[in-house]
Motif scaffolding. Structure first.
Motif, PDB file in Angstrom:
ATOM      1  N   LEU A   1      -3.782  10.076   0.692  1.00  0.00           N
ATOM      2  CA  LEU A   1      -4.222   9.040  -0.401  1.00  0.00           C
ATOM      3  C   LEU A   1      -3.636   7.821   0.088  1.00  0.00           C
ATOM      4  N   LEU A   2      -4.415   6.833  -0.360  1.00  0.00           N
ATOM      5  CA  LEU A   2      -3.866   5.227  -0.207  1.00  0.00           C
ATOM      6  C   LEU A   2      -4.135   4.615  -1.505  1.00  0.00           C
ATOM      7  N   ASP A   3      -3.069   4.022  -2.095  1.00  0.00           N
ATOM      8  CA  ASP A   3      -3.351   3.141  -3.151  1.00  0.00           C
ATOM      9  C   ASP A   3      -2.567   1.973  -3.119  1.00  0.00           C
ATOM     10  N   GLU A   4      -3.275   0.916  -3.976  1.00  0.00           N
ATOM     11  CA  GLU A   4      -2.556  -0.196  -3.856  1.00  0.00           C
ATOM     12  C   GLU A   4      -1.465  -0.354  -4.973  1.00  0.00           C
ATOM     13  N   VAL A   5      -0.065  -0.731  -4.685  1.00  0.00           N
ATOM     14  CA  VAL A   5       1.038  -0.905  -5.506  1.00  0.00           C
ATOM     15  C   VAL A   5       1.528  -2.363  -5.377  1.00  0.00           C
TER      16      VAL A   5
ATOM     17  N   LEU B   1       0.812  -1.360   0.080  1.00  0.00           N
ATOM     18  CA  LEU B   1       0.087  -0.072  -0.035  1.00  0.00           C
ATOM     19  C   LEU B   1       0.857   1.150   0.059  1.00  0.00           C
ATOM     20  N   ARG B   2       0.481   2.075  -0.985  1.00  0.00           N
ATOM     21  CA  ARG B   2       1.237   3.407  -0.997  1.00  0.00           C
ATOM     22  C   ARG B   2       0.508   4.374  -0.328  1.00  0.00           C
TER      23      ARG B   2
ATOM     24  N   THR C   1       0.014   8.410   0.292  1.00  0.00           N
ATOM     25  CA  THR C   1       0.716   9.968  -0.150  1.00  0.00           C
ATOM     26  C   THR C   1      -0.005  11.135   0.768  1.00  0.00           C
TER      27      THR C   1
ATOM     28  N   GLU D   1       0.057  -3.562   3.812  1.00  0.00           N
ATOM     29  CA  GLU D   1      -1.282  -2.765   3.710  1.00  0.00           C
ATOM     30  C   GLU D   1      -1.523  -2.679   5.371  1.00  0.00           C
TER      31      GLU D   1
END
Length: 118
Positions: free
Chosen positions: A98-102, A8-9, A11, A78
């Motif tokens: 922000l959270l996004d899957e990487v 999980l990233r 930002t 995560e």
């Protein structure tokens, strides 16, 4: 620490002049991420941008270059990232989180082994 595959990233976008107890906010976030044992954090200074206030900040105009956007980027599992997010509630009054899957393809420190400290 090994970090490979799904992650999980996180930002966090704040203003360069934002502070927490007389310290740059981005620095406080990085130090708290380090203390929490997260895999890593990086800070990137923007050269132009605007946010919820709709005021454009740019490095091209001296009068507006005082509060450029700064992004703090953190990548880890995560579970570890989600455990860290509540710490931001205390720190971030204005900004974007922000959270996004990487997918982590490679995470290698200077020692050459995956996860070695840099």
């Amino acid at each position: 620490m090994r970090l490979h595959g799904n992650a999980l990233r996180l930002t966090v976008v704040v203003g360069e002049s934002d502070t927490w107890h007389h310290r740059p906010l981005y620095s406080e976030i990085v130090h708290r991420a380090h203390a929490a044992g997260l895999a890593g954090a990086s800070v990137f200074r923007g050269i132009e941008g605007f946010g919820a206030s709709s005021v454009v900040h740019t490095s091209r105009l001296l009068s507006l270059s005082e509060d450029l956007p700064v992004s703090v980027v953190i990548v880890d599992t995560e579970e570890r990232v989600r455990a860290f997010v509540p710490a931001l509630d205390e720190l971030v009054d204005e900004g974007l989180v922000l959270l996004d899957e990487v997918e982590v393809v490679r995470y290698t420190g200077r020692g050459g082994e995956p996860g070695d400290a840099a």
